[in-house]
Structure formats: C-alpha cells, structure tokens
Design a protein around this motif. Structure first.
Motif, short mmCIF file in Angstrom:
data_model
loop_
_atom_site.label_atom_id
_atom_site.label_comp_id
_atom_site.label_asym_id
_atom_site.label_seq_id
_atom_site.Cartn_x
_atom_site.Cartn_y
_atom_site.Cartn_z
N PHE A 147 0.85 -1.18 0.00
CA PHE A 147 0.00 0.00 0.00
C PHE A 147 0.89 1.24 0.00
O PHE A 147 1.82 1.33 0.80
CB PHE A 147 -0.90 0.00 1.25
CG PHE A 147 -2.06 -0.93 1.14
CD1 PHE A 147 -3.31 -0.45 0.77
CD2 PHE A 147 -1.92 -2.28 1.41
CE1 PHE A 147 -4.40 -1.31 0.66
CE2 PHE A 147 -2.99 -3.14 1.30
CZ PHE A 147 -4.24 -2.66 0.93
N MET A 148 0.64 2.17 -0.92
CA MET A 148 1.43 3.39 -1.03
C MET A 148 0.67 4.42 -1.86
O MET A 148 -0.45 4.17 -2.30
CB MET A 148 2.79 3.10 -1.65
CG MET A 148 2.72 2.59 -3.06
SD MET A 148 4.34 2.23 -3.80
CE MET A 148 4.96 0.94 -2.79
N PHE A 205 -3.18 8.96 -5.21
CA PHE A 205 -4.09 7.85 -4.91
C PHE A 205 -3.37 6.89 -3.97
O PHE A 205 -2.23 6.51 -4.21
CB PHE A 205 -4.50 7.14 -6.19
CG PHE A 205 -5.24 8.03 -7.14
CD1 PHE A 205 -6.62 8.13 -7.08
CD2 PHE A 205 -4.56 8.81 -8.06
CE1 PHE A 205 -7.31 8.98 -7.94
CE2 PHE A 205 -5.23 9.66 -8.92
CZ PHE A 205 -6.61 9.75 -8.85
N PHE A 206 -4.05 6.50 -2.89
CA PHE A 206 -3.47 5.58 -1.93
C PHE A 206 -4.14 4.22 -2.07
O PHE A 206 -5.36 4.11 -2.19
CB PHE A 206 -3.67 6.08 -0.49
CG PHE A 206 -3.03 5.18 0.53
CD1 PHE A 206 -1.67 5.24 0.76
CD2 PHE A 206 -3.79 4.25 1.23
CE1 PHE A 206 -1.07 4.38 1.67
CE2 PHE A 206 -3.20 3.40 2.16
CZ PHE A 206 -1.83 3.47 2.38
N GLY A 207 -3.34 3.16 -2.06
CA GLY A 207 -3.89 1.81 -2.13
C GLY A 207 -2.83 0.81 -2.53
O GLY A 207 -1.64 1.10 -2.55
N SER A 208 -3.30 -0.39 -2.85
CA SER A 208 -2.47 -1.47 -3.36
C SER A 208 -3.16 -2.04 -4.58
O SER A 208 -4.37 -2.24 -4.56
CB SER A 208 -2.30 -2.57 -2.31
OG SER A 208 -1.74 -3.72 -2.90
N PRO A 209 -2.43 -2.31 -5.65
CA PRO A 209 -3.06 -2.86 -6.85
C PRO A 209 -3.48 -4.33 -6.70
O PRO A 209 -4.13 -4.89 -7.56
CB PRO A 209 -2.00 -2.70 -7.93
CG PRO A 209 -0.71 -2.63 -7.20
CD PRO A 209 -1.01 -2.04 -5.86
N LEU A 248 -2.57 8.68 7.08
CA LEU A 248 -1.45 9.32 6.41
C LEU A 248 -1.10 10.54 7.25
O LEU A 248 -1.97 11.34 7.59
CB LEU A 248 -1.82 9.73 4.99
CG LEU A 248 -2.13 8.58 4.03
CD1 LEU A 248 -2.57 9.12 2.67
CD2 LEU A 248 -0.90 7.69 3.87
N VAL A 249 0.19 10.69 7.58
CA VAL A 249 0.61 11.70 8.55
C VAL A 249 1.70 12.58 7.94
O VAL A 249 2.74 12.07 7.51
CB VAL A 249 1.17 11.01 9.82
CG1 VAL A 249 1.55 12.04 10.87
CG2 VAL A 249 0.18 9.99 10.38
N PRO A 250 1.50 13.92 7.91
CA PRO A 250 2.58 14.81 7.49
C PRO A 250 3.73 14.70 8.50
O PRO A 250 3.51 14.67 9.71
CB PRO A 250 1.96 16.21 7.54
CG PRO A 250 0.48 15.96 7.46
CD PRO A 250 0.25 14.65 8.16
N ILE A 307 9.96 17.53 4.03
CA ILE A 307 8.73 17.04 4.63
C ILE A 307 8.18 15.92 3.75
O ILE A 307 8.48 15.83 2.57
CB ILE A 307 7.66 18.14 4.84
CG1 ILE A 307 7.33 18.87 3.55
CG2 ILE A 307 8.07 19.11 5.93
CD1 ILE A 307 6.21 19.88 3.68
N SER A 308 7.39 15.06 4.37
CA SER A 308 6.84 13.93 3.62
C SER A 308 5.51 13.51 4.24
O SER A 308 5.11 14.01 5.28
CB SER A 308 7.82 12.76 3.63
OG SER A 308 7.98 12.27 4.95
N ILE A 309 4.86 12.58 3.59
CA ILE A 309 3.64 11.97 4.09
C ILE A 309 4.02 10.53 4.42
O ILE A 309 4.49 9.79 3.57
CB ILE A 309 2.52 11.97 3.04
CG1 ILE A 309 2.27 13.37 2.50
CG2 ILE A 309 1.25 11.35 3.60
CD1 ILE A 309 1.83 14.38 3.52
N ARG A 310 3.83 10.15 5.68
CA ARG A 310 4.15 8.78 6.07
C ARG A 310 2.88 8.06 6.49
O ARG A 310 1.88 8.68 6.86
CB ARG A 310 5.20 8.75 7.19
CG ARG A 310 4.72 9.30 8.50
CD ARG A 310 5.74 9.06 9.62
NE ARG A 310 5.27 9.59 10.88
CZ ARG A 310 4.37 9.01 11.67
NH1 ARG A 310 3.84 7.85 11.32
NH2 ARG A 310 3.99 9.56 12.80
N LEU A 311 2.93 6.76 6.46
CA LEU A 311 1.83 5.91 6.89
C LEU A 311 2.08 5.53 8.34
O LEU A 311 3.21 5.22 8.72
CB LEU A 311 1.80 4.66 6.01
CG LEU A 311 0.70 3.64 6.22
CD1 LEU A 311 -0.67 4.25 5.93
CD2 LEU A 311 0.93 2.43 5.32
N ASN A 312 1.04 5.59 9.18
CA ASN A 312 1.23 5.15 10.57
C ASN A 312 1.52 3.65 10.59
O ASN A 312 1.50 2.99 9.55
CB ASN A 312 0.02 5.53 11.44
CG ASN A 312 -1.25 4.80 11.06
OD1 ASN A 312 -1.48 4.47 9.89
ND2 ASN A 312 -2.10 4.57 12.02
#
Length: 192
Positions: free
Chosen positions: A3-4, A34-38, A54-56, A179-184
């Motif tokens: 997932f990304m 778009f966030f997800g997994s194919p 999703l966390v800044p 800065i980035s967007i990370r997944l918890n």
C-alpha cells in the motif's frame, strides 16, 4: 507492491517519495494522489491505532559534528531557529556547530563545509490532507488523514494535498526533501 501513494487511480505509477517542493513566492501547490495497493488479495490494518492514517512528517535532519555532507543536503541547527540550510560542497563539518545566521542567503561554515540559509524551513503544518478537493478548505494544517479501520487492495482512495508557502521567499527542498507523508504503523495481510 505494498500500500502506497500512486499518481494514477489504477495504481501503476508510484508517486515520487518524498514529494519535492518548489515555491516561487507565497502561495500553494495542490495536487491529487491515490493511496492503495493494486493487489486485491492484500488487506491493510492499523497495528495499534484505531485508524489507518497518512501523517505529514518532517524529514529535516539536525546538523551533526564531524560528518561528511554532500552538496545539496539540507539541515537545520541542533536548536532550531526556524530556518533550513543547504550544504554548498562535499566536505566534513568540524566539531563545532556553525554560527547560524538567520538572514536568507547568508552563509556560515563548520570545518571545511559551507552552508547557505534557504529561508524558513518547511514544516508538517504546511500540509493539508483531505479525501475531497473541497475538504482541503476545512482540513487542519499538519493533521493526519484517517483512511479507515481496514483497506482492501485492488481499489485506490483519492488523497488531495495542499502545501502552503507562508513565506514570500522563493523556497525549494528539491535537493533534499524536508517534509513527507508517512503511513502510521500498519500490518498488511494477504488473503487466499
């Protein structure tokens, strides 16, 4: 692929990670990813939180003594002064921290390394996230975006982003994104 974030709803093109920021002055950049997994057989669940989020986040590193920096690396002082500094050479710092100057464009050095002040540092609060474009207007700056308690692969979720430059200065973190967007913390499971 896990997932990304992707640039397309079909999840064939990964979004650049991290996303780099360029500003020619005060203003904002808005875009949609778009966030997800194919893969339909993948399921994403939160590890300990109630929601997948999703966390800044800041990627800006603190200055370090006796370290070799490369041209373009962006850092901040050990005790932040609100500015970011870019390395101008490939060299090693000394044991003493530079005398950081707060004026944009000013230079300072440590050991054989020279840094230039790029202006106000990018911060997670510069980012707003929402599930709709209209939602950006009410999204809290720097807040996490909740995506649910479980996500099934095979379908994507549109994620709208607004990055604001409150400074009137030209700013960029293209050489070393700050800065980035990370997944918890999450767990990906595969179903049969």
């Amino acid at each position: 692929m896990p997932f990304m974030l992707y640039t397309d709803a079909q999840m064939t093109m990964e979004a650049s990670n991290p996303y780099q920021l360029d500003f020619n002055g005060a203003g904002k950049n808005e875009f949609k990813l778009f966030f997800g997994s194919p893969y339909p057989n993948e399921v994403l669940k939160p590890k300990s939180d109630q929601q997948i989020m999703l966390v800044p986040a800041s990627r800006l590193k603190k200055w370090e003594p006796n370290r070799v920096y490369s041209f373009g690396n962006i850092i901040e002082p050990i005790v932040s002064n609100g500015c970011m500094y870019q390395c101008l050479d490939n060299a090693q710092t000394g044991s003493r921290e530079p005398a950081w100057r707060a004026e944009r464009g000013s230079k300072c050095s440590s050991g054989s390394t020279t840094f230039i002040n790029l202006g106000a540092k990018f911060q997670p609060a510069d980012i707003q996230l929402a599930l709709t474009y209209a939602g950006l207007d009410t999204a809290n700056a720097g807040a996490a975006l909740e995506l649910g308690t479980q996500l099934q692969g095979g379908k994507s979720i549109p994620v709208y982003m607004r990055v604001t430059n409150a400074s009137n200065s030209v700013r960029s973190d293209r050489s070393d994104p700050c800065i980035s967007i990370r997944l918890n913390a999450t767990i990906t499971e595969t179903t049969a």
